[in-house]
Design a protein around this motif. Structure first.
Motif, PDB file in Angstrom:
ATOM      1  N   ALA B  32       0.840  -1.204   0.000  1.00 30.46           N
ATOM      2  CA  ALA B  32       0.000   0.000   0.000  1.00 30.46           C
ATOM      3  C   ALA B  32       0.870   1.248   0.000  1.00 30.46           C
ATOM      4  O   ALA B  32       0.616   2.189  -0.754  1.00 30.46           O
ATOM      5  N   VAL B  33       1.912   1.257   0.861  1.00 30.21           N
ATOM      6  CA  VAL B  33       2.781   2.438   0.929  1.00 30.21           C
ATOM      7  C   VAL B  33       3.510   2.636  -0.387  1.00 30.21           C
ATOM      8  O   VAL B  33       3.589   3.757  -0.916  1.00 30.21           O
ATOM      9  N   ASN B  34       4.035   1.546  -0.936  1.00 29.68           N
ATOM     10  CA  ASN B  34       4.755   1.642  -2.205  1.00 29.68           C
ATOM     11  C   ASN B  34       3.845   2.195  -3.293  1.00 29.68           C
ATOM     12  O   ASN B  34       4.210   3.099  -4.047  1.00 29.68           O
ATOM     13  N   MET B  35       2.620   1.656  -3.351  1.00 32.74           N
ATOM     14  CA  MET B  35       1.686   2.093  -4.376  1.00 32.74           C
ATOM     15  C   MET B  35       1.271   3.539  -4.142  1.00 32.74           C
ATOM     16  O   MET B  35       1.132   4.309  -5.102  1.00 32.74           O
ATOM     17  N   PHE B  36       1.131   3.904  -2.863  1.00 30.42           N
ATOM     18  CA  PHE B  36       0.748   5.286  -2.574  1.00 30.42           C
ATOM     19  C   PHE B  36       1.840   6.253  -3.027  1.00 30.42           C
ATOM     20  O   PHE B  36       1.553   7.326  -3.552  1.00 30.42           O
ATOM     21  N   GLY B  37       3.117   5.837  -2.823  1.00 33.93           N
ATOM     22  CA  GLY B  37       4.203   6.673  -3.313  1.00 33.93           C
ATOM     23  C   GLY B  37       4.131   6.852  -4.819  1.00 33.93           C
ATOM     24  O   GLY B  37       4.300   7.957  -5.344  1.00 33.93           O
ATOM     25  N   THR B  38       3.843   5.745  -5.529  1.00 31.62           N
ATOM     26  CA  THR B  38       3.718   5.835  -6.982  1.00 31.62           C
ATOM     27  C   THR B  38       2.572   6.756  -7.370  1.00 31.62           C
ATOM     28  O   THR B  38       2.691   7.560  -8.303  1.00 31.62           O
ATOM     29  N   GLN B  39       1.444   6.656  -6.616  1.00 30.23           N
ATOM     30  CA  GLN B  39       0.310   7.541  -6.919  1.00 30.23           C
ATOM     31  C   GLN B  39       0.689   8.999  -6.706  1.00 30.23           C
ATOM     32  O   GLN B  39       0.275   9.873  -7.464  1.00 30.23           O
ATOM     33  N   THR B  40       1.505   9.257  -5.652  1.00 27.12           N
ATOM     34  CA  THR B  40       1.928  10.642  -5.413  1.00 27.12           C
ATOM     35  C   THR B  40       2.740  11.159  -6.586  1.00 27.12           C
ATOM     36  O   THR B  40       2.563  12.300  -7.030  1.00 27.12           O
ATOM     37  N   VAL B  41       3.651  10.301  -7.087  1.00 27.80           N
ATOM     38  CA  VAL B  41       4.456  10.693  -8.250  1.00 27.80           C
ATOM     39  C   VAL B  41       3.537  11.061  -9.408  1.00 27.80           C
ATOM     40  O   VAL B  41       3.709  12.110 -10.061  1.00 27.80           O
ATOM     41  N   LEU B  42       2.511  10.215  -9.641  1.00 23.88           N
ATOM     42  CA  LEU B  42       1.604  10.470 -10.766  1.00 23.88           C
ATOM     43  C   LEU B  42       0.796  11.741 -10.536  1.00 23.88           C
ATOM     44  O   LEU B  42       0.583  12.526 -11.475  1.00 23.88           O
ATOM     45  N   PRO B  54       5.233  21.687 -16.856  1.00 25.68           N
ATOM     46  CA  PRO B  54       5.671  20.291 -17.025  1.00 25.68           C
ATOM     47  C   PRO B  54       7.013  20.003 -16.369  1.00 25.68           C
ATOM     48  O   PRO B  54       7.393  18.841 -16.288  1.00 25.68           O
ATOM     49  N   ASP B  55       7.741  21.022 -15.888  1.00 25.24           N
ATOM     50  CA  ASP B  55       9.025  20.753 -15.229  1.00 25.24           C
ATOM     51  C   ASP B  55       8.830  20.085 -13.879  1.00 25.24           C
ATOM     52  O   ASP B  55       9.813  19.673 -13.263  1.00 25.24           O
ATOM     53  N   PHE B  56       7.569  19.946 -13.417  1.00 21.04           N
ATOM     54  CA  PHE B  56       7.311  19.162 -12.211  1.00 21.04           C
ATOM     55  C   PHE B  56       7.696  17.693 -12.418  1.00 21.04           C
ATOM     56  O   PHE B  56       7.871  16.963 -11.448  1.00 21.04           O
ATOM     57  N   LEU B  57       7.807  17.283 -13.680  1.00 24.49           N
ATOM     58  CA  LEU B  57       8.130  15.882 -13.964  1.00 24.49           C
ATOM     59  C   LEU B  57       9.447  15.477 -13.318  1.00 24.49           C
ATOM     60  O   LEU B  57       9.566  14.369 -12.789  1.00 24.49           O
ATOM     61  N   ASP B  58      10.454  16.381 -13.324  1.00 16.59           N
ATOM     62  CA  ASP B  58      11.743  16.061 -12.706  1.00 16.59           C
ATOM     63  C   ASP B  58      11.558  15.757 -11.225  1.00 16.59           C
ATOM     64  O   ASP B  58      12.117  14.796 -10.690  1.00 16.59           O
ATOM     65  N   ILE B  59      10.741  16.594 -10.566  1.00 17.93           N
ATOM     66  CA  ILE B  59      10.507  16.399  -9.134  1.00 17.93           C
ATOM     67  C   ILE B  59       9.804  15.071  -8.896  1.00 17.93           C
ATOM     68  O   ILE B  59      10.148  14.324  -7.974  1.00 17.93           O
ATOM     69  N   ALA B  60       8.845  14.752  -9.776  1.00 16.67           N
ATOM     70  CA  ALA B  60       8.144  13.475  -9.639  1.00 16.67           C
ATOM     71  C   ALA B  60       9.125  12.318  -9.735  1.00 16.67           C
ATOM     72  O   ALA B  60       9.031  11.350  -8.968  1.00 16.67           O
ATOM     73  N   LEU B  61      10.109  12.441 -10.610  1.00 15.89           N
ATOM     74  CA  LEU B  61      11.102  11.372 -10.744  1.00 15.89           C
ATOM     75  C   LEU B  61      11.890  11.199  -9.448  1.00 15.89           C
ATOM     76  O   LEU B  61      12.129  10.073  -8.996  1.00 15.89           O
ATOM     77  N   VAL B  62      12.282  12.325  -8.823  1.00 14.50           N
ATOM     78  CA  VAL B  62      13.059  12.223  -7.581  1.00 14.50           C
ATOM     79  C   VAL B  62      12.200  11.600  -6.477  1.00 14.50           C
ATOM     80  O   VAL B  62      12.693  10.822  -5.654  1.00 14.50           O
ATOM     81  N   ALA B  64      10.023   9.312  -6.947  1.00 11.46           N
ATOM     82  CA  ALA B  64      10.052   7.873  -7.202  1.00 11.46           C
ATOM     83  C   ALA B  64      11.299   7.259  -6.579  1.00 11.46           C
ATOM     84  O   ALA B  64      11.235   6.187  -5.962  1.00 11.46           O
ATOM     85  N   LEU B  65      12.445   7.967  -6.671  1.00 16.83           N
ATOM     86  CA  LEU B  65      13.684   7.446  -6.085  1.00 16.83           C
ATOM     87  C   LEU B  65      13.562   7.343  -4.570  1.00 16.83           C
ATOM     88  O   LEU B  65      13.942   6.331  -3.963  1.00 16.83           O
TER      89      LEU B  65
END
Lengths: 187, 102
Positions: B32-42, B54-62, B64-65
């Motif tokens: 659940a936590v892992n999936m929630f993190g992925t949802q936050t990225v999305l 669209p430069d928020f995409l870089d932040i979304a990638l970080v 994910a890390l």
């Protein structure tokens, strides 16, 4: 749409906090804490404070989750039932929350260009930053140049805290190895 | 278009939250936590496009890390019962490992 996303994320945060307060399984609490930090980071992103959101995600969801898990590895996973009734803390928390909400009534509205902070110093920084410091990013200029001594003090505090943590954890390691050595000598 | 995607992601967030609250085993909660993190990225990526940045995409990638590091720490704790032990090492409480080290 953004207002709806705000409302939904804040609702998620409230639900998460109630679940954290109710759960006795500390590992689940740690994981829900990570979820809470991610939600807070999303709120900060919606408010266009991407750097704050980034700090919240890396410190709240990343580092403190790992630190809490490390603590749980040394202690126990299940919280004991509290010996006292939670009525008095509930009253104190409700009063504190009411005072905080009362305090927000007087605060400036979010993003209000007529608020005192926007009227007083912000135009000065926007006009003079380039002239005084030569730094194109105003936020960076305020942090590193106008409030340079303040930032230096903060770095000193963080450095001192880091030294304290290293001393605590380092002595813990030495204590463990010393006790095992003593056991081996006995054997 | 983006609004529909945001609504879909929020529904999945609700499902992940419910699994995190009631999840009978700890593995349910980790997922659940892992999936929630992925949802936050999305969500951050979708918000970036909705707000025209669209430069928020870089932040979304970080994000994910960071999510990856947290889940790895959790799984390591479950596997070894400690964060300071790596693969191929035994727990310090066993006698044989002391004898080997000395």
């Amino acid at each position: 749409m953004e207002a709806w996303i705000d409302i939904i994320i804040l609702f998620f945060m409230a639900v998460t906090v109630f679940a954290i307060a109710r759960l006795r399984n500390l590992l689940a609490v740690v994981m829900l804490g990570g979820i809470y930090s991610l939600l807070a980071a999303s709120i900060f992103v919606v408010m266009d404070a991407v750097d704050v959101a980034f700090t919240e995600a890396s410190v709240g969801a990343g580092i403190s989750t790992i630190l809490f898990i490390g603590t749980l590895a040394l202690t126990t996973r299940i919280e004991k039932k509290p010996a006292h009734t939670p009525l008095l803390p509930l009253i104190v928390v409700c009063i504190t929350g009411a005072v905080l909400i009362f305090g927000t009534l007087d605060a400036a509205v979010y993003g209000d260009p007529q608020s005192p902070a926007m009227q007083d110093v912000a135009p000065y920084y926007l006009e003079n930053t380039k002239k005084h410091t030569g730094i194109p990013n105003v936020v960076t200029a305020v942090l590193a140049s106008y409030r340079g001594y303040d930032t230096l003090g903060e770095v000193t505090v963080i450095f001192t805290a880091g030294i304290g943590v290293i001393l605590l954890l380092g002595s813990w390691r030495r204590g463990i190895s010393a006790s095992t050595r003593r056991k081996e000598e006995e054997e | 278009m983006f609004a529909a995607a945001a609504i879909a992601i929020i529904i999945t967030m609700v499902l992940a939250l419910i699994r995190g609250f009631i999840g009978p085993t700890l593995y349910d909660r980790i997922l659940a936590v892992n999936m929630f993190g992925t949802q936050t990225v999305l969500v951050i990526a979708i918000l970036g496009f909705m707000m025209g940045r669209p430069d928020f995409l870089d932040i979304a990638l970080v994000y994910a890390l960071i999510n990856f590091v947290g889940v790895i720490a959790l799984l390591k704790y479950f596997k070894y019962g400690s964060l300071s032990i790596g693969p191929g090492e035994e727990r310090n409480t066993e006698k044989s490992s002391h004898m080997d080290k000395s």
